[in-house]
Scaffold this motif. Structure first.
Motif, short mmCIF file in Angstrom:
data_model
loop_
_atom_site.label_atom_id
_atom_site.label_comp_id
_atom_site.label_asym_id
_atom_site.label_seq_id
_atom_site.Cartn_x
_atom_site.Cartn_y
_atom_site.Cartn_z
N ALA A 4 78.35 75.05 -28.52
CA ALA A 4 79.39 75.86 -29.62
C ALA A 4 79.77 75.73 -30.31
N ALA A 5 81.12 74.65 -30.22
CA ALA A 5 82.06 74.27 -31.36
C ALA A 5 82.00 73.60 -31.51
N GLN A 6 80.50 72.89 -32.26
CA GLN A 6 80.17 71.68 -32.03
C GLN A 6 79.69 72.17 -33.87
N PRO A 7 80.34 71.28 -34.32
CA PRO A 7 79.75 71.65 -36.01
C PRO A 7 78.51 71.26 -36.27
N THR A 8 77.54 71.18 -37.28
CA THR A 8 76.39 71.16 -37.11
C THR A 8 76.21 69.78 -38.06
N ALA A 9 75.22 70.21 -38.12
CA ALA A 9 74.61 68.61 -38.66
C ALA A 9 74.66 68.78 -40.85
N ALA A 10 74.60 69.92 -40.28
CA ALA A 10 74.50 70.25 -42.01
C ALA A 10 76.10 70.16 -42.52
N GLU A 11 77.22 70.54 -41.56
CA GLU A 11 78.35 70.57 -41.58
C GLU A 11 78.76 68.74 -42.11
N VAL A 12 78.24 68.31 -41.07
CA VAL A 12 78.65 66.78 -41.26
C VAL A 12 78.91 66.72 -41.81
N ARG A 13 77.18 66.81 -42.63
CA ARG A 13 76.87 66.20 -44.07
C ARG A 13 77.17 66.78 -45.76
N ALA A 18 81.57 65.93 -49.29
CA ALA A 18 83.33 66.45 -50.12
C ALA A 18 83.75 64.57 -50.24
N VAL A 19 83.59 63.88 -49.04
CA VAL A 19 84.01 62.61 -49.59
C VAL A 19 83.71 62.01 -50.58
N LEU A 48 91.28 63.36 -51.08
CA LEU A 48 90.66 62.51 -50.73
C LEU A 48 90.98 62.08 -48.84
N ALA A 49 92.24 62.34 -48.81
CA ALA A 49 93.02 62.18 -47.42
C ALA A 49 92.48 63.50 -47.22
N ALA A 50 92.14 64.50 -47.41
CA ALA A 50 92.27 65.15 -46.50
C ALA A 50 90.67 66.08 -46.34
N ALA A 51 89.75 65.27 -47.21
CA ALA A 51 88.24 65.32 -47.03
C ALA A 51 87.79 64.30 -45.89
N ALA A 52 88.67 62.63 -46.15
CA ALA A 52 88.40 61.98 -45.55
C ALA A 52 88.74 62.45 -43.89
N GLU A 53 89.08 62.72 -43.50
CA GLU A 53 90.55 63.51 -42.49
C GLU A 53 89.25 64.39 -42.24
N ALA A 54 88.67 65.73 -42.34
CA ALA A 54 87.68 66.74 -42.33
C ALA A 54 86.45 65.72 -41.41
N TYR A 55 86.39 65.38 -42.45
CA TYR A 55 84.68 64.36 -42.35
C TYR A 55 84.92 63.63 -40.83
N ASP A 56 85.87 63.02 -41.19
CA ASP A 56 86.34 62.14 -39.68
C ASP A 56 85.77 62.84 -38.02
N GLU A 57 86.99 64.51 -38.33
CA GLU A 57 86.91 65.11 -37.11
C GLU A 57 85.31 65.79 -37.12
N ARG A 58 84.81 66.32 -37.75
CA ARG A 58 83.85 66.40 -37.70
C ARG A 58 82.15 65.53 -37.60
N LEU A 59 82.84 63.97 -37.58
CA LEU A 59 81.89 63.36 -37.28
C LEU A 59 81.97 63.40 -35.51
#
Length: 222
Positions: A4-13, A18-19, A48-59
């Motif tokens: 339930a807490a996991q991001p969706t595939a669309a959120e990861v994409r 954003a990166v 860029l650093a913030a976007a990369a970190e957000a992507y890394d966490e969601r991935l």
């Protein structure tokens, strides 16, 4: 982490997109920069650093995968120094966070201080409340001891350390007496920070992750 807490595939994409956008913005800022300290490059770098970190966490949360990106720590995110080469004055800004882990210990210590030195409590009518009010006890504790002593004896006072930071900031001259007392923390300029020192449990966790990485050859997520 639960499903339930996991991001969706669309959120990861979306995080990946954003990166890509942040990369384009950063390159565009670098190509158009007007000097070594261009604020647009600095802002694009942070984005860029913030976007990369957000992507890394969601991935990682969605797919249990990581990226090869290394996100700079707090010391690396300060803007380039723009203060005087030979400062005539310094401001030392300190923040230390504490949790009141053992209220009864705090209250007992404050009462002991009051019993030994009744003048430690400014209002004599509030003295009886010291043993029952955390608010009053904190006033007594920090009125009696220097912050460095409290930091070294925090467990004795029923406190638990959180994050802390110390900034040494350069100034052209000392402010006039009383000039900033009403707003003491409103004029911190990151571009005048000569050096800073941070203490956080997150750094200990990163060191542990690095040790584990060295054992199994894998990089842990940020």
């Amino acid at each position: 982490m639960s499903d339930a807490a996991q991001p969706t595939a669309a959120e990861v994409r979306a995080a990946a997109e954003a990166v890509k956008a942040a990369l384009d913005r950063h390159l565009d800022a670098v190509e158009r920069r007007t000097g070594d300290d261009d604020p647009d490059v600095y802002e694009a770098f942070n984005a860029l650093a913030a976007a990369a970190e957000a992507y890394d966490e969601r991935l990682y949360d969605r797919y249990d995968e990581v990226t090869p990106f290394e996100i700079p720590g707090a010391d690396d995110t300060l803007p380039p120094y723009a203060g005087p080469e030979e400062p005539n004055a310094l401001s030392v800004l300190i923040r230390r966070d504490y949790a009141v882990a053992e209220p009864q210990r705090l209250l007992a210590q404050a009462q002991r201080i009051t019993d030994l030195d009744p003048e430690a409590v400014e209002d004599e009518h509030s003295a009886p409340a010291v043993a029952t009010s955390v608010h009053a006890a904190l006033g007594v504790l920090f009125g009696e001891y220097e912050p460095d002593e409290i930091a070294s004896r925090h467990k004795e006072f029923g406190l638990e350390e959180g994050d802390s930071t110390l900034w040494v900031s350069a100034a052209d001259e000392l402010p006039e007496p009383g000039e900033w007392l009403s707003t003491p923390f409103d004029h911190a300029d990151p571009q005048r920070v000569v050096c800073r020192f941070d203490v956080s449990a997150v750094f200990d966790e990163e060191d542990l992750d690095d040790d584990l990485d060295g054992e199994d050859g894998l990089r842990s997520p940020s």
